[in-house]
Structures are given as C-alpha cells and as structure tokens.
Design an enzyme around this catalytic site. Structure first.
Site: not given
Ligand code: BG6
Length: 517
Positions: A208-209, A271, A369
């Site tokens: 989960d980045h 997230h 979005k």
């Molecule tokens: C991803 C989603 O996990 O996170 C995307 O699948 C989203 O839809 C992205 O755009 C956003 O990541 P960050 O790090 O740019 O907030």
C-alpha cells in the site's frame, strides 16, 4: 523500522526499545535479486524501476543486485537495459548518472514468456541460478507481481511448480503484491489463498504505497514522540476527523482497471483506511510489525458504519467541463468507458469508531478524481472551547482548532487556532502555524516505492499490511458498495469542484462542512 527477530521472552529478552545499536545509519539490502512481472506496465516504468535505480544511486542496494524482467516482448537483456535506462532517465528522483546505471546494468536480465509458459519459467529458473553463480545473489529472490490479480494463480502456480518459491540453505524467497487485493472480502480471501499456496504468509509483502510516504509515517512520530498531542487526541477534545485524498487528474489511460473498481475500492479500502487506522489506533508497544499491525487491526475492527447509508455516504461521477483552463471530457466519454457506466469517481463516507477514545467522533473520508486540486490530508478538528469570555461579535470569525497533517503536496503539519487581531478590540480570528518538511529538513523525502522495496529486501515488514487488515477493510467497505450497487447511482460533479452536492449535504446533515484544502 527494522523488525529484527526478538529473542524469546523466556530467554530474558532485551526490550527491543532499548536496543543499543544506533539506528540512524541506513541499512543496506543484502545480496539479492528481484524478478518483476508486469515490467512493461505504467507502474513499473514510472515508479518501480526508477525506485530501484534511486536505491542503487543512494548506495542502498548491493553492487551485485540482479533485476530480471519477465514479459511477452521478444527482448534481449540489452533491449531490456535500454528500456530500463529510458524509464529511469525520465522518472528517477535522484537524477540520471551513467556510472550508477552501469552498475545496475550488469545485473539486468530479461526472460520472454507468458504467465502460464512452463518453458519460460524453466528459463527463469536458469537465469536466477545464473545470477546466484555469477553475481552472488545467494539464492535470495523477490518476485514482484505488478500484474492484474487474475494472473496471480498462473504466476504463483508456475513459481511453485518450478520451485522458485522455495528458499534453500538459509536464503529467502518473497513475493510482492500490489493492490487491488480483491474487489470484496470473498475475492480477497480467494486471492490470498492463491498466493499463500505458494509462499508462506511472512514472505508475502502487500504494497500500500501510502504507507511508504514519509508524511504517513510521520503520523506515528507526531502522535507518539510528543507529549502535547496525545492527551487531546480523543473524544473529550476532538469534534471530528476529515481524511481527504483529492486528485485533479482523471482516469488517464486506466479505463480498463478503473471502471471495474471505482474510487471506494481503488483508494478508500486501502490508502484511506490505513490513514484512518494510523490516526485512530492506540500506541503500539513497539513499531515491530506484529505490534503495529495488531493496533491497526484493533481499530479497524472497531469501525462502525452509519445506519442510514443513503444519508451518510456519497458517490459521484465527473461530468465534462473546464479544469485549469483545459476542457476535460466527462467520465462517460473517456476512452474505454461504457456510456452507461455507474462507476464512481468520487466517494465519501462517515465512519464511527466504537472505542472509549473515539465514541461520538465521526471520521469523514472522501476521495475523488478531477477535484479542485491534488491534496491528501488528515484534519483533526477540535471541539469549540466550552466557554468564550468575549463579546460575541469578537469571536464571530473564530472557527474550530485543527491539526492538519498534509500528506501531499507541501508535506507538513499545520495547526489552526484563534489569535487576537491587532487593534484596540479583543477580536479573535483563526491563524495557522505551519511546519513544512521542505523548510525544516535538507534531505529530500524518498519516494514511497524506494522505502517499500528496500524494506521488502531487508525483510522488514511493518509498513506492509497483512491479510487480516485487508479483510477488515473489505468488511467495512462491502456493505457500502453493495448498498450503492442496489440503491445509489453516482451524482454528477463538475471537474475542478469538490465533489457532488450530495457530499456537502452529507456533512451538512451533521451540522458540519468539508474543509477547503
Ligand atoms: C493509486 C490509485 O493507488 O494511487 C490511483 O490506484 C491513484 O488511482 C494513486 O491515482 C495516487 O497515488 P499518489 O501517490 O499520487 O497519491
């Protein structure tokens, strides 16, 4: 957050918090390689390959690190090297340096094959063996599945058949999987069964980045390294919490993925619920994976849904319009989206947490979005002072105190409180006090993927959710998405706005308004 194994308590284990080693020195990954499936995809090109290069540049990967691309293209190792070079020169954080790339290049290999190609997996086994012999990768190999989940059974099955999943002689084998971890509780369980048939649970690293982001880890520092926040971090003082993840972009070229999933499954299940868990959980005994995960799981298990889902959730879909001086298409006219799609591009919900600390404090989550701007933040909004010994007109512009953790951009923390307006009157108005990462630290924050890939190679799991957290999150979300599918089509909203009117109505019903981040 190294999760070095603790000696057993019976043996008079030292307290891990009193570990005498100096943890400020960065840890460097040991001899190893990574095999990447889905290496030609967007994620690999824009994030994963640059992160590996950046780690190499920072000296955090061993000089002999191996990186094997697996895919359908008829590429030689040199073709793959050119592809990696292009990706890292366009997207690396630390800047392209030929000598760093040359170091990485020595360990680049490519294997051509489809996901169910037995012969190709045999070639992969040979390549991995060759890396062990020629680059001393020591049998330590990670398999990164940057591929759609419906391909997991084939890939995991082939990895198991070829024995690539089985470590030998004290080496390790790990698998890294990217969300979506299923599309509901049942499919998440099925997916997990597939992965855990081939790998032991402790060798599965779920990305989960958001957990790799500095500011997200700073929630722990803010709460547990300070004395002044925790005493007021509860229902005695907090009125409500707002967690926002707004993006100004549309769905880009991801129609195939996005339309099948929608905002709630795309980012709230993972997230935003992770942000909620870190904000609301109790103090973990240590930051070792088992302790941290246990606290997150406790709080996720205590989440309660509103009884009236129609009144306390909102769902939207962007229509066409203008954003930042550019005309943008409606969601329904994006390439690859069916004209009658009812997938949401905006989602909001109220969640409650049934614990002594949080009883009566709503957590409002929203994500979408094509909103006003790109911003992710957690706003802890406090109750008003119980009594204001001022003339009522002097405090007419006084809002509620708030602590806002800005996850991105402009990473930092802001506190909002009332202050006297200069002059002869005792007028009080809101002011903000700001901590910005960029102003206080000279080091630039690493990208989330740098941190997570390094932790995975180090076998350090605290920043990776385990299956139980994934399941608890689906348990929260499933009733909402089921209700939506039956009863609630998305309401329209303009690009550049802050979502549909229904999202504003949802808070207005509780006598509150969304923050304008
Ligand atoms: C991803 C989603 O996990 O996170 C995307 O699948 C989203 O839809 C992205 O755009 C956003 O990541 P960050 O790090 O740019 O907030």
């Amino acid at each position: 957050m190294t999760d070095s194994p603790a000696p057993s308590a019976a043996a008079g284990a030292p307290n891990p918090l009193r570990d005498p080693r100096d943890r400020r020195l960065p840890l460097i990954a040991g001899p190893s390689s990574m095999v990447m499936f889905g290496v030609t995809g967007d994620l690999a090109r824009k994030k994963l390959l640059p992160a590996i290069y950046d780690l190499t540049h920072r000296g955090l990967l061993p000089p002999s690190f191996g990186l094997v691309g697996y895919g359908r293209r008829e590429w030689s190792d040199d073709d793959f090297a050119e592809y990696v070079k292009k990706s890292v020169s366009e997207h690396s954080r630390t800047g392209f340096d030929e000598s760093v790339f040359e170091q990485l290049r020595g360990g680049l290999r490519f294997v051509t094959g489809t996901f169910d190609d037995k012969a190709a997996f045999e070639r992969l086994t040979e390549v991995v063996g060759e890396l062990d012999r020629t680059r001393g990768t020591g049998g330590n190999h990670a398999f990164y599945l940057s591929i759609p989940p419906d391909a997991f059974p084939q890939v995991c099955g082939q990895l198991a058949k070829s024995g690539l999943n089985t470590p030998q002689d004290g080496s390790w084998r790990r698998v890294v999987i990217e969300k979506p971890f299923g599309h509901d509780l049942a499919s998440a369980r099925e997916l997990n069964d597939v992965v855990e048939k081939a790998f032991r649970p402790e060798d599965v690293f779920r990305i989960d980045h958001y957990l790799g982001k500095e500011t997200v880890q700073n929630i722990l520092a803010l709460r547990f390294a300070n004395q002044m926040f925790e005493p007021i971090w509860n229902s005695g003082y907090v009125d409500h919490v707002q967690i926002t993840m707004a993006e100004d972009i549309g769905i880009g070229s991801r129609a195939g993925y996005y339309d099948g999933i929608g905002t709630a499954r795309d980012v709230i299940q993972n997230h935003l619920l992770q942000l909620l868990a870190l904000t609301a959980m109790e103090e973990p005994v240590t930051f070792r994976a088992s302790d941290l995960r246990a606290e997150k799981e406790k709080v996720l298990a205590a989440v309660e849904l509103p009884e009236d889902l129609a009144a306390h959730t909102a769902r939207g879909q962007y229509v066409g319009g203008w954003q930042g001086g550019e005309e943008v298409r409606p969601y329904l006219e994006e390439d690859g989206i069916p004209a009658d799609s009812t997938t949401e591009t905006f989602a909001a919900m109220r969640l409650d947490i049934a614990t002594r600390r949080w009883a009566g404090v709503p957590f409002y989550l929203r994500a979408g979005k094509r909103l006003g701007r790109r911003v992710t933040e957690i706003a802890v909004v406090f109750k008003r002072a119980p009594f204001l010994p001022f003339h009522s007109t002097d405090t007419a512009d006084l809002g509620q105190n708030a602590i806002v953790i800005r996850v991105q951009p402009d990473e930092g923390v802001t506190m909002r409180f009332g202050s006297k307006v200069p002059g002869t009157q005792m007028e009080v108005r809101d002011v903000t006090m700001d901590f910005a990462y960029g102003m206080n630290f000279t080091e630039e924050s690493p990208e989330a993927y740098e941190r997570l890939i390094l932790d995975m190679l180090l076998g350090d799991p605290p920043l990776f959710p385990r299956q139980k957290e994934v399941e608890l999150s689906w348990k929260i979300l499933d009733p909402i998405t089921e209700f939506w599918a039956e009863n609630l089509d998305p309401a329209p909203y303009r690009p550049g706005s802050w979502g549909p009117d229904t999202a504003h109505d949802m808070l207005a019903r509780d006598g509150r308004t969304w923050r304008r981040p």
